[in-house]
Design a protein around this motif. Structure first.
Motif, mmCIF file in Angstrom:
data_model
loop_
_atom_site.group_PDB
_atom_site.id
_atom_site.type_symbol
_atom_site.label_atom_id
_atom_site.label_comp_id
_atom_site.label_asym_id
_atom_site.label_seq_id
_atom_site.Cartn_x
_atom_site.Cartn_y
_atom_site.Cartn_z
ATOM 1 N N ARG A 167 -2.888 0.207 -3.750
ATOM 2 C CA ARG A 167 -2.149 -1.013 -3.412
ATOM 3 C C ARG A 167 -1.541 -1.490 -4.714
ATOM 4 N N ARG A 193 -3.629 7.227 -3.202
ATOM 5 C CA ARG A 193 -3.463 5.989 -2.456
ATOM 6 C C ARG A 193 -3.765 4.822 -3.372
ATOM 7 N N TRP A 195 1.737 11.860 -1.160
ATOM 8 C CA TRP A 195 1.269 13.223 -0.924
ATOM 9 C C TRP A 195 2.279 14.168 -1.555
ATOM 10 N N GLU A 255 0.850 -1.192 0.000
ATOM 11 C CA GLU A 255 0.000 0.000 0.000
ATOM 12 C C GLU A 255 0.885 1.241 0.000
ATOM 13 N N GLN A 256 0.554 2.197 -0.858
ATOM 14 C CA GLN A 256 1.313 3.440 -0.934
ATOM 15 C C GLN A 256 0.359 4.627 -0.871
ATOM 16 N N HIS A 257 0.753 5.628 -0.098
ATOM 17 C CA HIS A 257 0.055 6.910 -0.038
ATOM 18 C C HIS A 257 1.091 7.934 -0.490
ATOM 19 N N CYS A 261 -3.188 13.879 -2.755
ATOM 20 C CA CYS A 261 -2.694 12.623 -2.182
ATOM 21 C C CYS A 261 -3.319 11.457 -2.948
#
Length: 185
Positions: free
Chosen positions: A161, A159, A135, A131-133, A157
């Motif tokens: 996976r 988000r 920003w 998982e990546q967020h 931002c």
């Protein structure tokens, strides 16, 4: 910087040896030439972001985790001046490990920068379902992941996976700086 590269080279050699793989075995798995791997493990060359990404995928590690493994005992607080910075001059990528490194934790915070025109592609995620967020703090970045392309600008931002290839591109004209939160599945 040279000390980090030498510890990284030693850790890459350890990971291969722990699995009982020869350089030829690793070359086949990572689709990297045997000679390049040999030179990497002897710290004769520095890995590019794409090359390190392939090795992370083979070893099922995020880049942050691999870089944390070459650090000494993890502190609770990492002062800005002590945060590990890794640069791939060829691709125009700079990566700062912001959060205190610890291989046993599931989340990591990274600050990344791409110069205008930088374009980095990763064949596979280091860990499927990662998982990546992302920003964006300054500039803009184009991110392709899981068959979708997103233009992400300052304040936005994104988000997702990650299950397949990904690509990060800075369209310019200014560099992009973004915070990346990585969460292991």
């Amino acid at each position: 910087m040279r000390e980090v590269e030498e510890r990284l080279a030693a850790r890459l050699a350890e990971l291969r040896t722990e699995r009982g793989w020869s350089l030829d075995d690793l070359a086949r798995r990572a689709d990297i030439s045997r000679s390049t791997l040999s030179r990497l493990e002897r710290a004769e060359i520095s890995p590019t972001a794409a090359l390190l990404g392939r090795l992370c995928a083979v070893y099922e590690r995020t880049m942050s985790r691999l870089l944390a493994e070459v650090e000494s005992e993890p502190p609770q607080v990492v002062r800005a001046a002590a945060q590990l910075v890794w640069r791939d001059e060829a691709s125009g990528f700079e990566r700062r490990s912001v959060s205190p490194p610890h291989a046993g934790l599931r989340g990591e915070l990274v600050e990344a920068r791409l110069r205008p025109g930088a374009d980095i592609a990763y064949d596979t995620p280091p860990v499927p379902g990662l998982e990546q967020h992302i920003w964006v703090l300054e500039g803009a970045v184009e991110i392709a992941a899981n068959g979708h392309t997103h233009e992400v600008t300052a304040g936005d931002c994104l988000r997702f996976r990650l299950w397949g290839p990904s690509r990060f591109r800075c369209p310019g004209p200014d560099p992009v700086r973004y915070a990346l939160l990585i969460v292991l599945p």
